[in-house]
Design an enzyme around this catalytic site. Structure first.
Site, PDB file in Angstrom:
ATOM      1  N   ASP A 102       1.189  -1.160   0.160  1.00  0.00           N
ATOM      2  CA  ASP A 102       0.275  -0.266  -0.153  1.00  0.00           C
ATOM      3  C   ASP A 102       0.939   1.349  -0.563  1.00  0.00           C
ATOM      4  O   ASP A 102       1.305   1.142  -0.885  1.00  0.00           O
ATOM      5  CB  ASP A 102      -0.603   0.013   1.733  1.00  0.00           C
ATOM      6  CG  ASP A 102      -2.077   0.726   1.336  1.00  0.00           C
ATOM      7  OD1 ASP A 102      -2.152   1.525   0.303  1.00  0.00           O
ATOM      8  OD2 ASP A 102      -2.744   1.054   2.538  1.00  0.00           O
ATOM      9  N   ASP A 158      -7.575  -8.426   6.746  1.00  0.00           N
ATOM     10  CA  ASP A 158      -8.621  -7.917   7.734  1.00  0.00           C
ATOM     11  C   ASP A 158      -8.877  -6.172   7.867  1.00  0.00           C
ATOM     12  O   ASP A 158      -7.964  -6.039   6.955  1.00  0.00           O
ATOM     13  CB  ASP A 158      -7.430  -8.266   8.907  1.00  0.00           C
ATOM     14  CG  ASP A 158      -6.461  -7.123   9.359  1.00  0.00           C
ATOM     15  OD1 ASP A 158      -5.593  -7.090   8.849  1.00  0.00           O
ATOM     16  OD2 ASP A 158      -7.431  -6.434  10.350  1.00  0.00           O
TER      17      ASP A 158
HETATM   18  P1  IMP Z   1       1.518  -0.238   3.938  1.00  0.00           P
HETATM   19  O1  IMP Z   1       2.906  -0.055   4.642  1.00  0.00           O
HETATM   20  O2  IMP Z   1       1.345   0.936   4.002  1.00  0.00           O
HETATM   21  O3  IMP Z   1       2.399  -0.270   2.405  1.00  0.00           O
HETATM   22  O4  IMP Z   1       0.945  -0.845   4.502  1.00  0.00           O
HETATM   23  C1  IMP Z   1       0.807  -2.314   4.553  1.00  0.00           C
HETATM   24  C2  IMP Z   1      -0.300  -2.782   5.969  1.00  0.00           C
HETATM   25  O5  IMP Z   1      -1.315  -2.688   6.010  1.00  0.00           O
HETATM   26  C3  IMP Z   1      -0.525  -4.328   4.775  1.00  0.00           C
HETATM   27  O6  IMP Z   1       0.092  -5.569   5.078  1.00  0.00           O
HETATM   28  C4  IMP Z   1      -1.933  -4.730   6.098  1.00  0.00           C
HETATM   29  O7  IMP Z   1      -2.417  -5.605   6.522  1.00  0.00           O
HETATM   30  C5  IMP Z   1      -2.744  -2.838   5.567  1.00  0.00           C
HETATM   31  N1  IMP Z   1      -3.360  -2.562   4.279  1.00  0.00           N
HETATM   32  C6  IMP Z   1      -2.912  -1.876   3.579  1.00  0.00           C
HETATM   33  N2  IMP Z   1      -4.402  -1.944   2.564  1.00  0.00           N
HETATM   34  C7  IMP Z   1      -5.400  -2.931   3.379  1.00  0.00           C
HETATM   35  C8  IMP Z   1      -6.847  -2.892   2.265  1.00  0.00           C
HETATM   36  O8  IMP Z   1      -6.780  -2.372   1.282  1.00  0.00           O
HETATM   37  N3  IMP Z   1      -7.108  -4.187   3.867  1.00  0.00           N
HETATM   38  C9  IMP Z   1      -6.726  -4.843   4.186  1.00  0.00           C
HETATM   39  N4  IMP Z   1      -5.400  -5.084   4.816  1.00  0.00           N
HETATM   40  C10 IMP Z   1      -4.869  -3.301   3.946  1.00  0.00           C
HETATM   41 MG    MG Z   2      -3.717  -5.753   8.562  1.00  0.00          MG
END
Ligand code: IMP
Ligand code: MG
Length: 182
Positions: A102, A158
């Site tokens: 994300d 989740d």
């Molecule tokens: P990042 O650090 O922003 O890349 O986010 C990674 C973490 O955020 C993932 O491992 C998920 O646990 C959570 N996450 C981000 N987007 C989503 C989504 O659309 N649904 C569920 N969990 C998400």
């Molecule tokens: Mg999560």
């Protein structure tokens, strides 16, 4: 649970077909190398179990548990490591598995931390990747599916620890995100 979805993006057969393809690619790329897979808990659990059973290579498996805090004012979310000891990855080829890329904050923090353990290489494999600008410069080497910037649940993903056991991946209805207790 399925009634809480606005729409299904990927059903189980579609996910498993894509895992066949990624597993073939990974198996070719890592043939003859010392592979250590590190799965990021809890989101990658289903993905890990289905993907690794399709990779017929000798490999080591470790898990890392982290908590990320989103929605804060900082540009990068804080990532807390729940373990004190890192997996022993010295001289090994590391493949990080996560559910979704994300903002990139989580994987970038994990990659940086693992570098201190002197692996031979680190690659990243995610089931989903959101089409958006990342706050941290992280590129995944293997991607299951690219999705729009929408909140999805199921197959390990989740919302407030629910929906991980849905066999498909879908977009959660917006009103449930706004008012989760109703
Ligand atoms: P990042 O650090 O922003 O890349 O986010 C990674 C973490 O955020 C993932 O491992 C998920 O646990 C959570 N996450 C981000 N987007 C989503 C989504 O659309 N649904 C569920 N969990 C998400
Ligand atoms: Mg999560």
């Amino acid at each position: 649970m399925q009634a809480d979805l606005e729409r299904v993006l990927f059903d189980e057969p579609t996910i498993l077909r894509r895992l066949d393809e990624i597993a073939t690619q990974i198996s070719e790329d890592y043939r003859g190398r010392e592979l250590t897979v590190i799965a990021i808990l809890n989101g990658s659990l289903m993905f890990m179990a289905d993907l690794l059973r399709r990779i017929p290579l000798p490999l080591k498996l470790d898990c890392l548990s982290v908590a990320s805090y989103h929605g804060k004012a900082q540009t990068s979310g804080e990532v807390i490591f729940k373990q004190i000891a890192l997996p022993d990855v010295m001289d090994r080829h590391v493949l990080l598995l996560d559910d979704i890329l994300d903002s990139g904050g989580t994987l970038s923090a994990i990659r940086e931390k693992l570098q201190t353990a002197k692996p031979r290489s680190i690659r990243i494999c995610v089931l989903l990747q959101k089409k958006k600008a990342r706050q941290q410069p992280v590129d995944a080497d293997y991607v299951g599916f690219e999705i729009e910037d929408e909140f999805v649940v199921g197959y390990g993903l989740d919302f407030m620890e629910r929906y991980r056991n849905l066999p498909c991946i879908g977009v959660l209805r917006k009103e449930l995100i706004a008012r989760p207790n109703e």
